[in-house]
Scaffold this active site. Structure first.
Site, short mmCIF file in Angstrom:
data_model
loop_
_atom_site.label_atom_id
_atom_site.label_comp_id
_atom_site.label_asym_id
_atom_site.label_seq_id
_atom_site.Cartn_x
_atom_site.Cartn_y
_atom_site.Cartn_z
NE ARG A 88 50.15 37.04 28.72
CZ ARG A 88 48.96 37.50 29.10
NH1 ARG A 88 47.98 37.61 28.22
NH2 ARG A 88 48.76 37.86 30.33
NE ARG A 123 43.58 42.78 37.22
CZ ARG A 123 44.27 42.40 36.15
NH1 ARG A 123 44.28 43.15 35.07
NH2 ARG A 123 44.96 41.29 36.19
NE ARG A 155 42.87 37.97 36.27
CZ ARG A 155 43.59 38.26 35.19
NH1 ARG A 155 43.13 39.15 34.32
NH2 ARG A 155 44.74 37.69 34.98
NE ARG A 166 48.92 37.41 36.01
CZ ARG A 166 47.93 38.23 36.37
NH1 ARG A 166 47.58 38.32 37.64
NH2 ARG A 166 47.32 38.93 35.47
#
Ligand code: AMP
Length: 212
Positions: A88, A123, A155, A166
């Protein structure tokens, strides 16, 4: 087949990597899942990683490089693997190369930012690694995992503010590695919007070139 799957948070890396793993009978490792497990278990690594994850930042390179190094040394990876969410950053990509690991293809699942922010609120995940979306990819029974019947949850880092952090981190630090792999002829860009099964089809079609 040795694969990397990359994409913005919520682009569908997790769901697609599980499908690729099943089709090609290779294991998938998600550094995010490994870190969340370490946080749950309260290990020293988990304690170190938690504040970075809660802020939507990357955990230090040496932590995730250590996870991947240990994992790739296991027998499970002998016939191939998929790395989900690693590398990443450029130092992580260089560390992987320095390990002498052959990479056959890097799949980049591409989804525009505005679609990502909308997706994240829907999600739902399971501790077994399965991931769902209330509209695009619902479980058979609401809030229950199809694979292991555990309760699904949202989450902690899927709230709007952390998602924006993010995404910013993704564009600044992770996206440059697409160029790194493109220059090596290894990057395959996959349009990541629309029906989950259609995206899987696109990936399987693209991987036929690798198998041939
Ligand atoms: P993910 O489940 O892949 O979205 O990862 C969740 C969080 O774990 C990220 O926002 C980062 O804080 C951390 N993380 C996962 N993989 C990496 C990585 N390769 N390098 C640094 N941090 C990571």
């Amino acid at each position: 087949m040795n694969l990397i799957i990359m994409g913005a948070p919520g682009a569908g890396k997790g769901t697609q990597s599980v499908r690729i793993a099943e089709k090609f009978n290779i294991p998938t490792i998600s550094t995010g899942d490994a870190l969340r497990r370490a946080v749950r278990e309260g290990t020293p690594m988990g304690q170190k990683a938690k504040s970075f994850m809660d802020a939507g930042q990357l955990v230090p390179d040496e932590v995730v490089i250590g996870i991947i190094k240990d994992y790739l040394a296991t027998d499970a990876c002998r016939n191939g693997f998929i790395l989900d969410g690693f590398p990443r950053s450029l130092p992580q990509a260089e560390a992987l190369e320095a390990m002498g690991v052959r990479i056959d293809a890097v799949l980049s699942i591409e989804v525009p930012d505005d679609a990502i922010v909308k997706r994240m609120s829907g999600r739902r995940v399971c501790d077994c690694g399965a991931s769902y979306h209330v509209e695009n990819n619902p479980p058979r029974v609401a809030d229950v995992c199809d694979k292991c019947a555990s309760a699904l949850y949202t989450r902690a880092d899927d709230n709007e503010e952390t998602v924006k952090n993010r995404l910013a981190t993704y564009h600044a630090v992770t996206e440059p590695i697409a160029g790194y792999y493109a220059s090596r002829g290894q990057l395959i860009r996959i349009a990541g919007e629309g029906n989950v099964d259609d995206i899987t089809e696109r990936i399987f079609d693209a991987l036929k070139q690798i198998e041939a």
